[in-house]
Design a protein around this motif. Sequence first.
Motif, PDB file in Angstrom:
ATOM      1  N   PRO A 236      40.251  36.428  18.556  1.00  0.00           N
ATOM      2  CA  PRO A 236      39.548  36.751  17.769  1.00  0.00           C
ATOM      3  C   PRO A 236      39.827  36.073  16.558  1.00  0.00           C
ATOM      4  O   PRO A 236      41.496  36.040  16.145  1.00  0.00           O
ATOM      5  CB  PRO A 236      38.931  37.659  17.212  1.00  0.00           C
TER       6      PRO A 236
ATOM      7  N   ALA B 286      41.710  37.788  28.423  1.00  0.00           N
ATOM      8  CA  ALA B 286      40.840  37.085  29.310  1.00  0.00           C
ATOM      9  C   ALA B 286      39.440  36.250  28.519  1.00  0.00           C
ATOM     10  O   ALA B 286      39.048  37.922  27.675  1.00  0.00           O
ATOM     11  CB  ALA B 286      40.898  37.401  30.797  1.00  0.00           C
ATOM     12  N   PRO B 287      39.159  35.460  28.997  1.00  0.00           N
ATOM     13  CA  PRO B 287      37.689  34.583  28.373  1.00  0.00           C
ATOM     14  C   PRO B 287      36.227  36.132  29.045  1.00  0.00           C
ATOM     15  O   PRO B 287      37.001  36.570  30.079  1.00  0.00           O
ATOM     16  CB  PRO B 287      37.416  33.749  28.401  1.00  0.00           C
ATOM     17  N   ARG B 288      36.051  37.124  28.161  1.00  0.00           N
ATOM     18  CA  ARG B 288      35.133  37.820  28.695  1.00  0.00           C
ATOM     19  C   ARG B 288      34.081  36.926  29.831  1.00  0.00           C
ATOM     20  O   ARG B 288      33.224  37.377  30.732  1.00  0.00           O
ATOM     21  CB  ARG B 288      34.254  38.886  27.749  1.00  0.00           C
ATOM     22  N   ILE B 289      33.392  36.115  29.016  1.00  0.00           N
ATOM     23  CA  ILE B 289      32.683  35.724  30.596  1.00  0.00           C
ATOM     24  C   ILE B 289      32.355  33.544  29.992  1.00  0.00           C
ATOM     25  O   ILE B 289      33.400  32.869  28.757  1.00  0.00           O
ATOM     26  CB  ILE B 289      30.281  35.195  30.269  1.00  0.00           C
ATOM     27  N   LEU B 290      32.450  32.587  31.217  1.00  0.00           N
ATOM     28  CA  LEU B 290      32.805  31.831  31.094  1.00  0.00           C
ATOM     29  C   LEU B 290      31.074  31.008  31.406  1.00  0.00           C
ATOM     30  O   LEU B 290      30.582  31.170  32.402  1.00  0.00           O
ATOM     31  CB  LEU B 290      33.552  31.020  32.274  1.00  0.00           C
TER      32      LEU B 290
ATOM     33  N   LEU C 260      24.249  38.506  28.061  1.00  0.00           N
ATOM     34  CA  LEU C 260      25.770  39.065  27.850  1.00  0.00           C
ATOM     35  C   LEU C 260      26.108  39.247  26.946  1.00  0.00           C
ATOM     36  O   LEU C 260      27.073  39.555  26.129  1.00  0.00           O
ATOM     37  CB  LEU C 260      26.285  38.237  29.061  1.00  0.00           C
TER      38      LEU C 260
ATOM     39  N   TYR D 172      28.136  42.466  25.181  1.00  0.00           N
ATOM     40  CA  TYR D 172      29.721  42.293  25.184  1.00  0.00           C
ATOM     41  C   TYR D 172      29.986  42.046  23.778  1.00  0.00           C
ATOM     42  O   TYR D 172      30.938  41.903  23.620  1.00  0.00           O
ATOM     43  CB  TYR D 172      30.652  41.300  26.599  1.00  0.00           C
TER      44      TYR D 172
ATOM     45  N   VAL E  95      30.800  37.066  19.917  1.00  0.00           N
ATOM     46  CA  VAL E  95      30.471  36.165  18.584  1.00  0.00           C
ATOM     47  C   VAL E  95      30.922  35.127  18.086  1.00  0.00           C
ATOM     48  O   VAL E  95      30.235  34.034  18.199  1.00  0.00           O
ATOM     49  CB  VAL E  95      31.856  36.408  17.358  1.00  0.00           C
TER      50      VAL E  95
ATOM     51  N   VAL F  49      26.744  32.437  35.991  1.00  0.00           N
ATOM     52  CA  VAL F  49      27.547  32.819  34.679  1.00  0.00           C
ATOM     53  C   VAL F  49      28.692  33.474  35.490  1.00  0.00           C
ATOM     54  O   VAL F  49      28.726  34.021  37.127  1.00  0.00           O
ATOM     55  CB  VAL F  49      26.823  33.789  34.459  1.00  0.00           C
ATOM     56  N   LEU F  50      30.128  33.290  35.210  1.00  0.00           N
ATOM     57  CA  LEU F  50      31.422  33.454  35.581  1.00  0.00           C
ATOM     58  C   LEU F  50      31.533  34.843  34.987  1.00  0.00           C
ATOM     59  O   LEU F  50      31.449  34.749  33.244  1.00  0.00           O
ATOM     60  CB  LEU F  50      32.552  32.722  35.109  1.00  0.00           C
ATOM     61  N   ILE F  51      31.947  35.265  35.254  1.00  0.00           N
ATOM     62  CA  ILE F  51      31.965  37.202  34.960  1.00  0.00           C
ATOM     63  C   ILE F  51      33.315  37.510  34.792  1.00  0.00           C
ATOM     64  O   ILE F  51      33.482  37.994  36.019  1.00  0.00           O
ATOM     65  CB  ILE F  51      30.803  38.023  34.295  1.00  0.00           C
ATOM     66  N   ASP F  52      34.126  37.834  33.335  1.00  0.00           N
ATOM     67  CA  ASP F  52      35.796  38.036  34.461  1.00  0.00           C
ATOM     68  C   ASP F  52      36.039  40.016  34.254  1.00  0.00           C
ATOM     69  O   ASP F  52      36.368  41.033  33.476  1.00  0.00           O
ATOM     70  CB  ASP F  52      36.705  38.047  33.312  1.00  0.00           C
TER      71      ASP F  52
ATOM     72  N   HIS G 239      34.078  46.897  32.495  1.00  0.00           N
ATOM     73  CA  HIS G 239      34.006  46.784  31.107  1.00  0.00           C
ATOM     74  C   HIS G 239      33.485  48.126  29.870  1.00  0.00           C
ATOM     75  O   HIS G 239      32.244  48.548  30.577  1.00  0.00           O
ATOM     76  CB  HIS G 239      33.120  45.627  30.004  1.00  0.00           C
TER      77      HIS G 239
ATOM     78  N   ALA H 245      30.916  48.413  28.573  1.00  0.00           N
ATOM     79  CA  ALA H 245      29.175  48.280  28.285  1.00  0.00           C
ATOM     80  C   ALA H 245      28.997  48.518  29.786  1.00  0.00           C
ATOM     81  O   ALA H 245      27.470  48.742  30.177  1.00  0.00           O
ATOM     82  CB  ALA H 245      29.102  47.294  27.660  1.00  0.00           C
TER      83      ALA H 245
END
Lengths: 463, 463
Positions: free
Chosen positions: A202, A221-225, A238, A242, A245, B10-13, B48, B50
């Motif tokens: 951030p 780590a990116p929460r989602i790609l 999503l 999560y 932003v 969607v890729l989710i970690d 997570h 959430a």
Amino acid sequence: MGEAAFDDDVLIDSPARADTDPEFVANLRQAIADADGDLVRRMLVPLHEADIADVLEQLSASQQGALAELAPDIITGEVLAELEPDSREVVMEYLDTAHLAAAIQELDSDDATEVVEEMDDATRAAVLAEFSDVDREAVEQSLSFEDETAGRLMQREFVAAPEFWTVGHALDHMRDAADGLPDKFHDLFVIDTGFRPVGEIPVCRLLSARRDVALSDLMEAPRILVAPETDQEEVAYLFQKYHLVSAPVVDDAGRLTGMLTLDDIVHVIQDENKEDLLALAGVNEAGLADTVYRSVRSRAPWLLVNLATAVLASGVIALFEGAISQIVALAVLMPIVASMGGNAGTQSLAVAVRSIAERDLTAANAVRVVWRELATGLVNGVIFAIVMGLVTVLWFQDWSLAAVIAIAMVLNLACAGLSGILIPLAMVRSGADPAVASSVFVTTVTDVVGFLAFLGLATIVLL
Amino acid sequence: MGEAAFDDDVLIDSPARADTDPEFVANLRQAIADADGDLVRRMLVPLHEADIADVLEQLSASQQGALAELAPDIITGEVLAELEPDSREVVMEYLDTAHLAAAIQELDSDDATEVVEEMDDATRAAVLAEFSDVDREAVEQSLSFEDETAGRLMQREFVAAPEFWTVGHALDHMRDAADGLPDKFHDLFVIDTGFRPVGEIPVCRLLSARRDVALSDLMEAPRILVAPETDQEEVAYLFQKYHLVSAPVVDDAGRLTGMLTLDDIVHVIQDENKEDLLALAGVNEAGLADTVYRSVRSRAPWLLVNLATAVLASGVIALFEGAISQIVALAVLMPIVASMGGNAGTQSLAVAVRSIAERDLTAANAVRVVWRELATGLVNGVIFAIVMGLVTVLWFQDWSLAAVIAIAMVLNLACAGLSGILIPLAMVRSGADPAVASSVFVTTVTDVVGFLAFLGLATIVLL
């Protein structure tokens, strides 16, 4: 600007609420009628682009066109992006191609795509021909993705840094490249040597970090790609879940290709909500600037479907013409059973559609929710069986008739509860949007069951 | 974590979609039934917050309680904040006061307030007694504002700097005070000596600015200054309109007291949309975890109102018992006219409620929209008058009856269009929520007009 105006209990630093001020709009209409371009400019220039768009939407199509001819310079790229599609279409007809192309190129690629995608093919080709190569390619790539996907929604402007950099490196780089940065960004994406996102930081955390800290120590780590083909509703879900932003969009090889930001997602959320609400009411799409023709076109198909189901329900009544001709009270009372069923079914349906949209209703708890809806229907059925039974006794002094309507009420409200949940679940399973046609099916069930139960029981009990 | 799972596109970690995986939920239920706290932890810790909340919501109330007793450490402040109010209430009953207080104090003040506000008075007093003085005061101040206002929604953690500072000053200060900064922030607020906000700077712009630039040269005037009493719906509208990511909240003296952020506003938008959709369907409030009792309580009142209007409509039918006993076809056909009117009225109403919510329908364009709805009603009326007239001729071989139903259809659909727009406008003018009771009034109009027009005309023409 400068002066803050006090409006209700919100202070807004712009002439407050010009769009909802009938006098302002009336004066603007007069200025347009007088072809007084200077006055139009003096009135609109002090406003925020979003306010200019809102004011324009208050005008009729011909007034919007006249304004665009009188003061084309008012219609900046931002104003175009803020306008509702209908009004935008009208306004763009009156702007010349060079002006349009210049205005749209001011925008970030996601907003530019939004404006360009709704043009007819000829206009789009003419406008894109005036674009720089880079801008044209960005828009054309966005347009190559399906409507309502992440690829359409993303912007190609984002900020990324290699994982071996320090905070100091990143800050220096951003200062040097200040002009090339996107308008706004909230996360710095950290990438590996293959341009794949491996972390995000951030922006506020960069600010408070020491210059010698490695980005790899600061990142998460990116929460989602997100893949560009992802449906926008899925992405919106999503983001909300999560509290994101912004989020990176990656191509098939996992390379960072774009960025989604929460303020675009907010529009998706609003649009999806609007779609659900209108679909439940049987309206295909609606804008406030719609003409009568467009309103009829978006509503008549569902009215036709409703007519078919209403005729079906009447066919059920017709089976009992004999009973009705002997006891006219049946005709008086039968709409009550159907109406209560329709209402109870709509209630179940609305709760189900919301729960599905919020991903609360899943295979794991569907059975429990179906039981709950059936039980709710039965309990409400018993309550209103008693109430309506008493009303019937008072009205017609007929205990048998009261018993018939009471039993029909319980049956219909139980069916209403069940169909209100089972029909949207079946729609989802078959891949359809549960908001769209469910309400027609549900009211068909409650009408048919309502008339059949009431008139059928009456035939057995009373004749 | 570590491993990225590929879920749809969607890729989710994080272990993808545990909450929608019936097997995962079934295994968790078994672990709870076996009182195997370690297994419960092993399953949930990698998720997570959430996701943990979503999984919990899939469980029954007794399973949720059992889980909270088995593994209270799983229920962190973040998990509490993510839970739906119903499930949160259940879980909190099983946690001891000290654990609850510690968990809630981890949160930013807005989330802490959200958790605390729904406790009963005794629990709240006990939990707040365990708070530090600062945290308790923050929550108590938030609670002093009305529900659904900016004051409730804002967080007291924000970052502000005096206008005579440079970028370098601000950066150094933030680095020194890193621990005291809010979790996330997107704008630096610039204040004058009276602590009044005079500007705001997006954090990303601070990053790319040179250290010697004055904040006052970089800032823009705040787009809005929000009073704590402002309704959350109003704030949400302004955030969307001006694409804000955060906004300052000021007290009566104009001093900066808090900050609103877009991710809180997203929840407001969802809640307001949900309220509108459910209200239009006649449901007071609904959660998926609702018991039968709560479902009945939130739906029965509107069913009662519907019953009253249905009885009223039946009273209209009763006026024409004589006509019906002579021509039973009237009983067969009359629900069609009422049903079409109800549908058309609901369409108009849904479009109106949406337009009002989006602030598109205003005093300045109301007259035009009313005309549009009337005209749409008339056009649809003529279309379905012809269709239904033909159906009637085919069915009953009676041209007079066909004429009667055709005229009644035009009248009722015109009334439907008018009442669908005028009733919500009247509700707004009287200060009421147009979504809440409008649909009952609209269908009352269309039922009464439908039966009256059809049976009245039939009496005149056919008898």
